[in-house]
Design a protein around this motif. Structure first.
Motif, PDB file in Angstrom:
ATOM      1  N   THR A 174       8.911   0.417  -6.525  1.00 18.92           N
ATOM      2  CA  THR A 174       9.360  -0.662  -5.629  1.00 18.92           C
ATOM      3  C   THR A 174       8.477  -0.722  -4.394  1.00 18.92           C
ATOM      4  O   THR A 174       8.088  -1.803  -3.931  1.00 18.92           O
ATOM      5  CB  THR A 174      10.837  -0.451  -5.234  1.00 18.92           C
ATOM      6  OG1 THR A 174      11.640  -0.386  -6.408  1.00 18.92           O
ATOM      7  CG2 THR A 174      11.329  -1.588  -4.350  1.00 18.92           C
ATOM      8  N   VAL A 175       8.142   0.454  -3.851  1.00 10.26           N
ATOM      9  CA  VAL A 175       7.232   0.497  -2.702  1.00 10.26           C
ATOM     10  C   VAL A 175       5.858  -0.043  -3.118  1.00 10.26           C
ATOM     11  O   VAL A 175       5.241  -0.837  -2.400  1.00 10.26           O
ATOM     12  CB  VAL A 175       7.082   1.926  -2.147  1.00 10.26           C
ATOM     13  CG1 VAL A 175       6.141   1.924  -0.931  1.00 10.26           C
ATOM     14  CG2 VAL A 175       8.435   2.513  -1.758  1.00 10.26           C
ATOM     15  N   ALA A 176       5.389   0.376  -4.296  1.00  9.45           N
ATOM     16  CA  ALA A 176       4.086  -0.080  -4.793  1.00  9.45           C
ATOM     17  C   ALA A 176       4.055  -1.597  -4.936  1.00  9.45           C
ATOM     18  O   ALA A 176       3.036  -2.238  -4.636  1.00  9.45           O
ATOM     19  CB  ALA A 176       3.781   0.584  -6.132  1.00  9.45           C
ATOM     20  N   ALA A 177       5.171  -2.182  -5.363  1.00 11.47           N
ATOM     21  CA  ALA A 177       5.237  -3.641  -5.513  1.00 11.47           C
ATOM     22  C   ALA A 177       5.101  -4.326  -4.156  1.00 11.47           C
ATOM     23  O   ALA A 177       4.437  -5.368  -4.034  1.00 11.47           O
ATOM     24  CB  ALA A 177       6.555  -4.036  -6.176  1.00 11.47           C
ATOM     25  N   LYS A 178       5.693  -3.723  -3.129  1.00  8.27           N
ATOM     26  CA  LYS A 178       5.584  -4.293  -1.774  1.00  8.27           C
ATOM     27  C   LYS A 178       4.149  -4.198  -1.264  1.00  8.27           C
ATOM     28  O   LYS A 178       3.631  -5.148  -0.651  1.00  8.27           O
ATOM     29  CB  LYS A 178       6.529  -3.530  -0.826  1.00  8.27           C
ATOM     30  CG  LYS A 178       6.657  -4.167   0.536  1.00  8.27           C
ATOM     31  CD  LYS A 178       7.384  -5.498   0.444  1.00  8.27           C
ATOM     32  CE  LYS A 178       7.517  -6.165   1.804  1.00  8.27           C
ATOM     33  NZ  LYS A 178       8.166  -7.494   1.709  1.00  8.27           N
ATOM     34  N   ILE A 179       3.505  -3.073  -1.551  1.00 13.41           N
ATOM     35  CA  ILE A 179       2.100  -2.910  -1.165  1.00 13.41           C
ATOM     36  C   ILE A 179       1.232  -3.918  -1.917  1.00 13.41           C
ATOM     37  O   ILE A 179       0.315  -4.523  -1.350  1.00 13.41           O
ATOM     38  CB  ILE A 179       1.633  -1.472  -1.435  1.00 13.41           C
ATOM     39  CG1 ILE A 179       2.390  -0.489  -0.525  1.00 13.41           C
ATOM     40  CG2 ILE A 179       0.123  -1.329  -1.230  1.00 13.41           C
ATOM     41  CD1 ILE A 179       2.171   0.966  -0.873  1.00 13.41           C
ATOM     42  N   SER A 180       1.532  -4.107  -3.206  1.00 13.33           N
ATOM     43  CA  SER A 180       0.767  -5.051  -4.036  1.00 13.33           C
ATOM     44  C   SER A 180       0.863  -6.476  -3.504  1.00 13.33           C
ATOM     45  O   SER A 180      -0.106  -7.246  -3.571  1.00 13.33           O
ATOM     46  CB  SER A 180       1.268  -5.001  -5.483  1.00 13.33           C
ATOM     47  OG  SER A 180       1.005  -3.746  -6.064  1.00 13.33           O
ATOM     48  N   GLU A 181       2.039  -6.846  -2.969  1.00 12.50           N
ATOM     49  CA  GLU A 181       2.210  -8.183  -2.385  1.00 12.50           C
ATOM     50  C   GLU A 181       1.204  -8.407  -1.254  1.00 12.50           C
ATOM     51  O   GLU A 181       0.547  -9.436  -1.188  1.00 12.50           O
ATOM     52  CB  GLU A 181       3.627  -8.329  -1.809  1.00 12.50           C
ATOM     53  CG  GLU A 181       4.720  -8.548  -2.822  1.00 12.50           C
ATOM     54  CD  GLU A 181       6.085  -8.633  -2.146  1.00 12.50           C
ATOM     55  OE1 GLU A 181       6.146  -8.965  -0.937  1.00 12.50           O
ATOM     56  OE2 GLU A 181       7.084  -8.342  -2.816  1.00 12.50           O
ATOM     57  N   LYS A 182       1.102  -7.421  -0.390  1.00  9.96           N
ATOM     58  CA  LYS A 182       0.170  -7.528   0.737  1.00  9.96           C
ATOM     59  C   LYS A 182      -1.277  -7.555   0.236  1.00  9.96           C
ATOM     60  O   LYS A 182      -2.114  -8.285   0.762  1.00  9.96           O
ATOM     61  CB  LYS A 182       0.392  -6.369   1.711  1.00  9.96           C
ATOM     62  CG  LYS A 182       1.694  -6.464   2.499  1.00  9.96           C
ATOM     63  CD  LYS A 182       1.818  -5.350   3.501  1.00  9.96           C
ATOM     64  CE  LYS A 182       3.030  -5.533   4.398  1.00  9.96           C
ATOM     65  NZ  LYS A 182       2.852  -6.615   5.385  1.00  9.96           N
ATOM     66  N   LYS A 183      -1.543  -6.748  -0.776  1.00  7.31           N
ATOM     67  CA  LYS A 183      -2.899  -6.700  -1.333  1.00  7.31           C
ATOM     68  C   LYS A 183      -3.285  -8.054  -1.922  1.00  7.31           C
ATOM     69  O   LYS A 183      -4.400  -8.544  -1.702  1.00  7.31           O
ATOM     70  CB  LYS A 183      -2.979  -5.614  -2.406  1.00  7.31           C
ATOM     71  CG  LYS A 183      -4.369  -5.447  -2.997  1.00  7.31           C
ATOM     72  CD  LYS A 183      -4.370  -4.429  -4.133  1.00  7.31           C
ATOM     73  CE  LYS A 183      -5.735  -4.375  -4.801  1.00  7.31           C
ATOM     74  NZ  LYS A 183      -5.705  -3.575  -6.047  1.00  7.31           N
ATOM     75  N   LYS A 184      -2.373  -8.696  -2.666  1.00  7.47           N
ATOM     76  CA  LYS A 184      -2.651  -9.986  -3.285  1.00  7.47           C
ATOM     77  C   LYS A 184      -2.893 -11.064  -2.237  1.00  7.47           C
ATOM     78  O   LYS A 184      -3.668 -11.999  -2.453  1.00  7.47           O
ATOM     79  CB  LYS A 184      -1.489 -10.395  -4.191  1.00  7.47           C
ATOM     80  CG  LYS A 184      -1.431  -9.602  -5.486  1.00  7.47           C
ATOM     81  CD  LYS A 184      -0.193  -9.949  -6.289  1.00  7.47           C
ATOM     82  CE  LYS A 184      -0.084  -9.068  -7.520  1.00  7.47           C
ATOM     83  NZ  LYS A 184       1.192  -9.289  -8.256  1.00  7.47           N
ATOM     84  N   GLN A 185      -2.225 -10.924  -1.095  1.00  8.92           N
ATOM     85  CA  GLN A 185      -2.398 -11.889  -0.006  1.00  8.92           C
ATOM     86  C   GLN A 185      -3.581 -11.528   0.897  1.00  8.92           C
ATOM     87  O   GLN A 185      -3.845 -12.213   1.888  1.00  8.92           O
ATOM     88  CB  GLN A 185      -1.116 -11.956   0.825  1.00  8.92           C
ATOM     89  CG  GLN A 185       0.078 -12.475   0.052  1.00  8.92           C
ATOM     90  CD  GLN A 185       1.374 -12.340   0.841  1.00  8.92           C
ATOM     91  OE1 GLN A 185       1.398 -12.505   2.058  1.00  8.92           O
ATOM     92  NE2 GLN A 185       2.456 -12.024   0.158  1.00  8.92           N
TER      93      GLN A 185
END
Length: 199
Positions: A24-35
């Motif tokens: 879940t934390v990784a998914a939040k980090i991935s959101e920022k990375k994609k943006q």
């Protein structure tokens, strides 16, 4: 760093429920990375002396290992003490290069730890909201139950996750002191590497 091979081979030891939180934390980090946004993460523990520093170092190392850019990891506490010497010793045993402070009489000295050639972390105890830490849009990771209870919300955080670890302080003054610190350090490292492997 030889220890990383051991860490990468230990993902299967992470319990399923724990992996779900890390993902879940990784998914939040991935959101920022994609943006293409800066990824700022603050690891928080009560005294900012042991687990939060171990988390800061290993999470920054994991980001570097997986080539995830724009990641900056900070640490802080709900109280200010000092980065414990046992924490520094455990990180040295793990293979990190650490520059000891020039003024050792300071009650809260600043240690310089090298992640890679051009990336160093400054390890010292501070409040999680210290001016040297991000003030908004960061991800807060709470590494002890006491900090989790003390901070039901973390001012400025875009997201908050509880990831409590055993306190190595419990073994201080016993024959198991160094071993316990190393075990907690490796457990934190394993979870941080697993988490970043999912970004």
């Amino acid at each position: 760093m030889k220890l990383i091979e051991k860490i990468l081979a230990s993902f299967s030891a992470i319990p399923k429920a724990r992996k779900e939180v890390l993902e879940t934390v990784a998914a939040k980090i991935s959101e920022k990375k994609k943006q293409n946004l800066p990824i700022q993460i603050t690891t928080i523990c009560t005294h900012n002396s042991r687990r939060s520093h171990l988390g800061q170092v290993w999470l920054q190392k994991a980001a570097q290992h997986y080539g995830i850019e724009k990641v900056s990891v900070f640490s802080g506490g709900t109280e200010v003490t000092a980065c414990h010497l046992n924490t520094i010793a455990a990180l040295k045993r793990a293979g990190f290069e650490i520059v000891m402070p020039i003024q050792t009489l300071d009650t809260n000295p600043i240690y310089r730890l090298k992640i890679e050639k051009d990336l160093e972390l400054s390890l010292f105890s501070k409040f999680y909201y210290d001016k040297s830490n991000p003030q908004k849009n960061f991800i807060a990771l709470l590494f002890c139950s006491q900090a989790d209870t003390s901070c039901p919300s973390v001012a400025g955080a875009a997201a908050r996750f509880a990831l409590p670890f055993q306190d190595p302080k419990l073994a201080e003054g016993t024959p198991l002191e160094a071993l316990t610190y190393d075990e907690v350090s490796i457990k934190i490292a394993t979870e941080m590497f697993f988490m970043m492997s999912k970004v």
